[in-house]
Design an enzyme around this catalytic site. Structure first.
Site, mmCIF file in Angstrom:
data_model
loop_
_atom_site.group_PDB
_atom_site.id
_atom_site.type_symbol
_atom_site.label_atom_id
_atom_site.label_comp_id
_atom_site.label_asym_id
_atom_site.label_seq_id
_atom_site.Cartn_x
_atom_site.Cartn_y
_atom_site.Cartn_z
ATOM 1 N N TYR A 76 0.753 -1.080 0.040
ATOM 2 C CA TYR A 76 -0.022 -0.131 -0.002
ATOM 3 C C TYR A 76 0.933 1.375 0.098
ATOM 4 O O TYR A 76 2.178 1.196 0.312
ATOM 5 C CB TYR A 76 -0.864 -0.042 0.921
ATOM 6 C CG TYR A 76 -0.342 0.401 2.507
ATOM 7 C CD1 TYR A 76 0.516 -0.596 3.169
ATOM 8 C CD2 TYR A 76 -0.551 1.482 3.105
ATOM 9 C CE1 TYR A 76 0.993 -0.311 4.398
ATOM 10 C CE2 TYR A 76 0.018 2.008 4.198
ATOM 11 C CZ TYR A 76 0.782 1.086 4.913
ATOM 12 O OH TYR A 76 1.259 1.437 6.174
ATOM 13 N N ARG A 91 7.905 3.705 -4.712
ATOM 14 C CA ARG A 91 8.124 2.682 -3.656
ATOM 15 C C ARG A 91 7.102 1.652 -3.996
ATOM 16 O O ARG A 91 7.388 0.477 -3.478
ATOM 17 C CB ARG A 91 7.880 3.523 -2.405
ATOM 18 C CG ARG A 91 8.054 2.538 -1.206
ATOM 19 C CD ARG A 91 8.199 3.508 0.171
ATOM 20 N NE ARG A 91 6.923 3.867 0.378
ATOM 21 C CZ ARG A 91 6.547 4.870 1.388
ATOM 22 N NH1 ARG A 91 7.756 4.996 2.347
ATOM 23 N NH2 ARG A 91 5.360 5.380 1.463
ATOM 24 N N ARG A 126 -7.661 -21.375 -0.505
ATOM 25 C CA ARG A 126 -7.041 -20.601 0.334
ATOM 26 C C ARG A 126 -5.483 -21.675 0.496
ATOM 27 O O ARG A 126 -5.523 -22.736 0.990
ATOM 28 C CB ARG A 126 -7.211 -20.690 1.844
ATOM 29 C CG ARG A 126 -6.268 -20.034 2.805
ATOM 30 C CD ARG A 126 -6.868 -19.880 4.385
ATOM 31 N NE ARG A 126 -5.665 -19.151 5.081
ATOM 32 C CZ ARG A 126 -4.953 -19.885 5.627
ATOM 33 N NH1 ARG A 126 -4.801 -21.176 5.390
ATOM 34 N NH2 ARG A 126 -3.845 -19.212 6.554
ATOM 35 N N LYS A 131 6.650 -2.067 2.436
ATOM 36 C CA LYS A 131 5.398 -1.269 2.717
ATOM 37 C C LYS A 131 4.097 -2.472 2.607
ATOM 38 O O LYS A 131 3.138 -2.094 1.623
ATOM 39 C CB LYS A 131 5.305 -0.028 2.228
ATOM 40 C CG LYS A 131 4.036 0.910 2.960
ATOM 41 C CD LYS A 131 4.336 2.238 2.470
ATOM 42 C CE LYS A 131 3.182 3.437 3.014
ATOM 43 N NZ LYS A 131 3.409 3.376 4.549
ATOM 44 N N GLU A 168 12.278 2.498 14.052
ATOM 45 C CA GLU A 168 11.530 3.410 13.524
ATOM 46 C C GLU A 168 10.114 3.566 14.644
ATOM 47 O O GLU A 168 10.295 3.037 15.627
ATOM 48 C CB GLU A 168 10.880 2.991 11.956
ATOM 49 C CG GLU A 168 10.329 1.866 11.993
ATOM 50 C CD GLU A 168 9.657 1.434 10.687
ATOM 51 O OE1 GLU A 168 9.716 2.436 9.872
ATOM 52 O OE2 GLU A 168 9.417 0.587 10.235
HETATM 53 N N1 PDD Z 1 2.891 5.212 7.402
HETATM 54 N N2 PDD Z 1 7.344 3.887 8.808
HETATM 55 C C1 PDD Z 1 6.184 3.223 8.815
HETATM 56 C C2 PDD Z 1 6.255 1.833 9.705
HETATM 57 C C3 PDD Z 1 5.132 3.668 8.210
HETATM 58 O O1 PDD Z 1 4.002 3.078 8.284
HETATM 59 C C4 PDD Z 1 5.220 4.960 7.608
HETATM 60 C C5 PDD Z 1 3.934 5.561 7.004
HETATM 61 C C6 PDD Z 1 6.581 5.575 7.728
HETATM 62 C C7 PDD Z 1 6.701 6.923 7.056
HETATM 63 O O2 PDD Z 1 6.793 6.919 5.763
HETATM 64 P P1 PDD Z 1 6.140 7.954 4.682
HETATM 65 O O3 PDD Z 1 7.090 9.209 5.125
HETATM 66 O O4 PDD Z 1 6.504 7.608 3.327
HETATM 67 O O5 PDD Z 1 4.868 8.221 5.084
HETATM 68 C C8 PDD Z 1 7.469 5.181 8.491
HETATM 69 C C9 PDD Z 1 1.606 5.650 6.705
HETATM 70 C C10 PDD Z 1 1.475 7.094 6.498
HETATM 71 C C11 PDD Z 1 0.479 4.938 7.216
HETATM 72 O O6 PDD Z 1 0.684 3.704 7.273
HETATM 73 O O7 PDD Z 1 -0.774 5.487 7.074
#
Ligand code: PDD
Length: 285
Positions: A32, A51, A100, A149, A182
């Site tokens: 996503y 990405r 599944r 992601k 993070e």
């Molecule tokens: N989250 N680390 C994680 C685990 C994240 O889920 C996100 C962003 C970031 C920051 O990434 P970016 O700067 O590209 O938004 C770092 C999004 C916004 C979400 O899950 O809603």
């Protein structure tokens, strides 16, 4: 009136239906993105698309959408949803199978879903009105491929929720070596003696687009020093400033980590400089 996108068509949200046999539903098998848009202008669009394409390639989902196709979807959603400030959520799952089965099935089409959600407004560099964050701190218990992601966010959700249970709006995470990775939905920066530092990119963290923009903007527009390196838990707790960054937060000033007040317990001077630079230059990239 609002519209969502599903598999090539635009429709009212209540008309968007997918099968419960979709692998996104059964396995969290998907990728996503979240892209902010202010007054119709998207922030970091090319980097977000790059990405999502990398994520899809990493888990072998073949989707032939070009950057221009993604842009057309986003633009259509922006102009067909209310509010001047919107987040655009893009979601691609491996698709719907008849049974599944853990193995990647052959010959099924990915499911592509996208919708807009209203953002309260552009984050501000005004220390008095900026949103500040108190955060929890705990050991990172997620998987070892956090650079992808993935829509499988249970680990992140559990970490976020334990922060929320303590009345906080995020949870910063550290690994078994007491190094900061993070936060549950953000990247982390610290400032000490005027030097900005953020954990180096590896499999433990998402390569955040906001993180990248901050590094680019600071390096080309200011005398500030920024380092991508290991950041320890001890450094976090003794930092002059801590920030959490994401597409919707931009540079989010952290005023308390667990029981430790950061700096003077309010947004710091370097935060103000960097959020100001970010506000000025965020659409240059
Ligand atoms: N989250 N680390 C994680 C685990 C994240 O889920 C996100 C962003 C970031 C920051 O990434 P970016 O700067 O590209 O938004 C770092 C999004 C916004 C979400 O899950 O809603």
């Amino acid at each position: 009136m609002s519209l969502v996108y599903l598999n090539g068509e635009y429709m009212a949200p209540e008309e968007a239906k997918i099968s419960p046999m979709d692998r996104g539903f059964l396995f969290g098998d998907g990728i996503y993105e979240v892209i902010p848009a202010y007054y119709g202008k998207m922030l970091g669009f090319d980097a977000h698309v790059a990405r999502i394409q990398e994520g899809l390639a990493a888990i072998e989902i073949n989707l032939d959408y070009t950057g221009e196709q993604w842009r057309a979807i986003c633009d259509t959603l922006i102009s067909n949803n209310p509010g001047p400030n919107q987040g655009i959520y893009l979601h691609v799952s491996r698709g719907t199978d008849s049974k599944r089965n853990h193995a990647y099935p052959r010959g099924i089409a990915p499911t592509v879903f996208a919708f807009c959600f209203e953002l309260p407004g552009e984050p501000t560099a005004d220390a008095h009105s900026a949103t500040t964050y108190t955060v929890s701190l705990e050991q990172d218990r997620r998987w070892q491929r956090c650079n992808i992601k993935s829509t499988a966010l249970l680990g992140n959700v559990i970490h976020y929720q334990s922060g929320a249970r303590e009345g906080n709006k995020e949870t910063i995470l550290f690994n078994a070596k007491d190094e900061i990775t993070e936060a549950s939905s953000s990247n982390v920066f610290i400032v000490k003696d005027g030097v900005i530092a953020t954990p180096v990119l590896d499999n433990q963290i998402l390569p955040g687009i906001t993180r990248w923009l901050i590094c680019e903007i600071v390096r080309s527009h200011s005398e500030l020093v920024i380092e991508e390196r290991v950041v320890t838990k001890a450094e976090l707790l003794s930092a002059d400033e801590v920030w959490i960054t994401s597409a919707t937060k931009e540079v989010g000033p952290v005023v308390k980590v667990a029981d430790t007040v950061i700096g003077e317990g309010k947004p710091g001077k370097i935060w103000q400089q960097v959020q100001t630079l970010f506000t000025t230059h965020k659409f240059d990239y």
